[in-house]
Design a protein around this motif. Structure first.
Motif, short mmCIF file in Angstrom:
data_model
loop_
_atom_site.label_atom_id
_atom_site.label_comp_id
_atom_site.label_asym_id
_atom_site.label_seq_id
_atom_site.Cartn_x
_atom_site.Cartn_y
_atom_site.Cartn_z
N SER A 75 0.80 -1.22 0.00
CA SER A 75 0.00 0.00 0.00
C SER A 75 0.83 1.28 0.00
O SER A 75 0.40 2.29 -0.56
CB SER A 75 -0.95 0.00 1.21
OG SER A 75 -0.21 0.02 2.41
N ARG A 76 2.01 1.22 0.61
CA ARG A 76 2.78 2.47 0.72
C ARG A 76 4.17 2.35 0.12
O ARG A 76 5.04 3.17 0.39
CB ARG A 76 2.87 2.88 2.19
CG ARG A 76 1.56 3.42 2.71
CD ARG A 76 1.57 3.73 4.18
NE ARG A 76 2.65 4.61 4.57
CZ ARG A 76 2.75 5.16 5.78
NH1 ARG A 76 1.81 4.91 6.67
NH2 ARG A 76 3.75 5.93 6.09
N LEU A 79 4.89 5.35 -2.15
CA LEU A 79 5.05 6.54 -1.33
C LEU A 79 6.43 6.56 -0.68
O LEU A 79 7.04 7.61 -0.51
CB LEU A 79 3.95 6.57 -0.26
CG LEU A 79 3.80 7.84 0.56
CD1 LEU A 79 3.41 9.02 -0.33
CD2 LEU A 79 2.75 7.64 1.65
N GLN A 258 -2.23 15.33 2.95
CA GLN A 258 -1.45 14.44 2.09
C GLN A 258 -1.34 15.05 0.70
O GLN A 258 -2.34 15.30 0.04
CB GLN A 258 -2.11 13.06 2.01
CG GLN A 258 -2.09 12.30 3.32
CD GLN A 258 -2.67 10.90 3.18
OE1 GLN A 258 -3.15 10.50 2.12
NE2 GLN A 258 -2.62 10.13 4.25
N CYS A 355 9.51 1.41 6.16
CA CYS A 355 8.82 2.60 5.69
C CYS A 355 9.44 3.22 4.45
O CYS A 355 8.82 4.09 3.82
CB CYS A 355 8.79 3.67 6.79
SG CYS A 355 7.98 3.15 8.30
N THR A 359 7.26 8.12 6.13
CA THR A 359 6.40 7.56 7.16
C THR A 359 5.64 8.69 7.81
O THR A 359 5.40 9.72 7.21
CB THR A 359 7.21 6.73 8.17
OG1 THR A 359 6.31 6.15 9.11
CG2 THR A 359 8.22 7.57 8.92
N HIS A 364 2.98 2.58 11.05
CA HIS A 364 4.22 1.84 10.83
C HIS A 364 5.25 2.15 11.91
O HIS A 364 5.96 1.25 12.36
CB HIS A 364 4.79 2.20 9.46
CG HIS A 364 3.97 1.73 8.30
ND1 HIS A 364 2.67 2.14 8.10
CD2 HIS A 364 4.26 0.87 7.28
CE1 HIS A 364 2.19 1.56 7.00
NE2 HIS A 364 3.13 0.79 6.48
#
Length: 534
Positions: A75-76, A79, A258, A355, A359, A364
């Motif tokens: 999911s991240r 990012l 975000q 991360c 983060t 996390h």
């Protein structure tokens, strides 16, 4: 200069844990359960000091379903600039799942019941840390509160063999001889006044570097949290439901928690005012927010402001490596550092493994704190156990520099100068957040000059020493941050460069950084992934 062999309190332990937040208490618990004699040292009061103890936090808690775990890990990743390590992510998910279940079963943490099932995706910090303190005491851990560590001690081979510090309430120094040390001192928020973060001054990173350890991911350390201008509470997740405005009440297009925080920073620099209203939350979500983070609403209620209907001014508070990912580089599954006998956990350690380049608070980071604390406590206990009786016979030498063993010469900087350069060169958005080489290099030059003055002759004794050491740690932190930021000539994760706005596939690596008088950087390959992308 005081004697470093004669101290009023001289203790021994198998494992010393420095720091009493989530990572430190889990490290202490695990080391004690592994059979080690453990002492935990906290600069504040273990259970009440630090960012977690000041509020609620989410936790990266995922059921052990392969599909759910895959979704959680993927999911991240984009990012985080794809710098994560899937194997470490899986380890942390496994350990977090186990620890949260233990927290309910053994510490009797009262998770809320949702649809008949305990909801374990978050904790209330004050209750969590109160129970962790009680739990580690039952496990036999000795706690010294208000006892900041000031340096690490090593033996003749350079292996970490203990710590030295100061007991604030007694006005005396202490020494602990140990088989291994876990640094769980938290990140560095540079005394920005973000809630619970004034104890997070990066001390552990300074101690580690003086012993020869390295840092990693320090360019990913420019986290700024959104807060109402009249308080220090940085609960950024709630601003996902907010709309932002110019000072005249017109919408600030594109601003958001975000992806739009840069616009908030630019408007604050331009006009000094950004207004906000949390107007996108449903009534049900509003009720959940008040239940989940009651301290967020206290300042509003006292001022008679309804954040869901009224406009209120916001600011950005620097949270550095507390919400960033940079920290002490770890080289093994047990969170060992490059220095024998020294382990790192929580925000003091790099979180790149789980991360990557991005983060934030909770989630996390919370999972990493309890998991890395568990790994480090177990590893430190095993290392100390392997020393046998030889540990007690080791000759100890302190490795602390600034404030303790100056390099020589006339001091040109002290604590006040260090705090001033942090305020001028690290706090401002246009230097640390909206980064550009033309601003980073002069800022780094100012920091280098103050470091030279500190290391050349600054010295303190007794109760004055911890404050000077904390100031030196912040300057060291900032120099590693900017040195790494200058080395990464691209924008990846939270390390964004205005003159290099794009991702560079040729810079798909982590950056190790170290050194005190002359910081250096070195690219480190990303390994252990089953998904490689740039």
């Amino acid at each position: 200069m005081p004697s470093y062999d004669l101290v009023p309190l001289d203790l021994t332990a198998d494992v010393v844990v420095v720091g009493g937040g989530p990572a430190g208490t889990w490290a202490a618990l695990t080391a004690a359960e592994s059979g080690a004699d453990v002492i935990l040292l906290d600069k504040g009061y273990c259970g009440t000091s630090g960012p977690t103890a000041a509020g609620g936090t989410g936790v990266w808690y995922v059921q052990p379903d392969p599909a759910e775990r895959e979704k959680a890990m993927a999911s991240r990743e984009a990012l985080g600039g794809f710098l994560q390590d899937r194997r470490w992510m899986a380890r942390v998910l496994d350990q977090t799942y186990e620890n949260m279940n233990r927290l309910e079963a053994e510490a009797r943490y009262p998770f809320p019941i949702v649809d008949g099932t305990p909801h374990k995706r978050g904790v209330q910090g004050p209750e969590y840390m109160r129970r962790m303190r009680s739990w580690i005491k039952r496990a036999g851990v000795r706690i010294l509160d208000h006892s900041p560590v000031t340096e690490l001690l090593v033996d003749g081979t350079g292996t970490v063999a203990g710590v030295r510090g100061h007991r604030r309430q007694h006005g005396t120094d202490y020494r602990v001889r140990a088989g291994a040390v876990v640094l769980a001192t938290g990140g560095c928020a540079f005394l920005s006044k973000a809630l619970g973060c004034d104890v997070a001054t990066g001390d552990g990173a300074l101690f580690a570097a003086e012993a020869g350890a390295e840092m990693s991911g320090m360019e990913f350390s420019n986290a700024y949290g959104i807060a109402p201008a009249f308080t220090s509470v940085t609960k950024t997740a709630y601003y996902n439901f907010a709309t932002f405005f110019h000072g005249d009440g017109t919408p600030l297009e594109g601003a958001g928690s975000q992806g739009g925080r840069t616009l908030i920073a630019r408007e604050l620099l331009r006009s000094g005012t950004v207004l906000c209203r949390i107007d996108q939350a449903t009534p049900e979500q509003q009720a959940q927010m008040r239940l989940g983070q009651p301290n967020f609403f206290l300042p509003f209620d006292r001022l008679g402001v309804d954040p869901f209907t009224d406009l209120f001014p916001v600011t950005l508070l620097l949270e550095g490596t507390v919400r960033g990912t940079g920290g002490i580089r770890i080289i093994a599954d047990d969170c060992a550092t490059t220095v024998p006998g020294l382990y790192a956990a929580g925000d003091a350690a790099t979180r790149e493994l789980v991360c990557g380049a991005f983060t934030g608070g909770g989630s996390h980071n919370s999972a990493w704190a309890m998991s890395s604390g568990t790994f480090a406590g177990r590893g430190a206990a095993a290392f100390a156990g392997g020393l046998g009786t030889s540990a007690a016979r080791r000759k100890l030498t302190g490795v602390g520099r600034v404030g303790i063993r100056p390099a020589g010469g006339t001091p040109h900087a002290g604590r006040d100068e260090a705090l001033d350069v942090i305020r001028r060169q690290v706090h401002p958005y246009d230097k640390n957040y909206l980064r550009h080489g033309s601003r980073l290099r002069p800022a780094l030059a100012h920091l280098d000059a103050v470091w030279a003055g500190l290391s050349g002759g600054a010295i303190a004794h007794g109760g004055d020493l911890p404050g000077l050491r904390q100031a030196a740690a912040m300057v060291a932190h900032a120099r590693w941050m900017y040195t790494s930021a200058i080395a990464r000539t691209e924008s990846r994760g939270m390390a964004r460069r205005e003159e290099y706005p794009d991702l560079d596939p040729n810079q798909y690596h982590r950056i190790a950084v170290g050194g005190l008088d002359q910081p250096w950087t070195r690219p480190e390959a990303v390994t252990g992934r089953d998904l490689v992308a740039a």
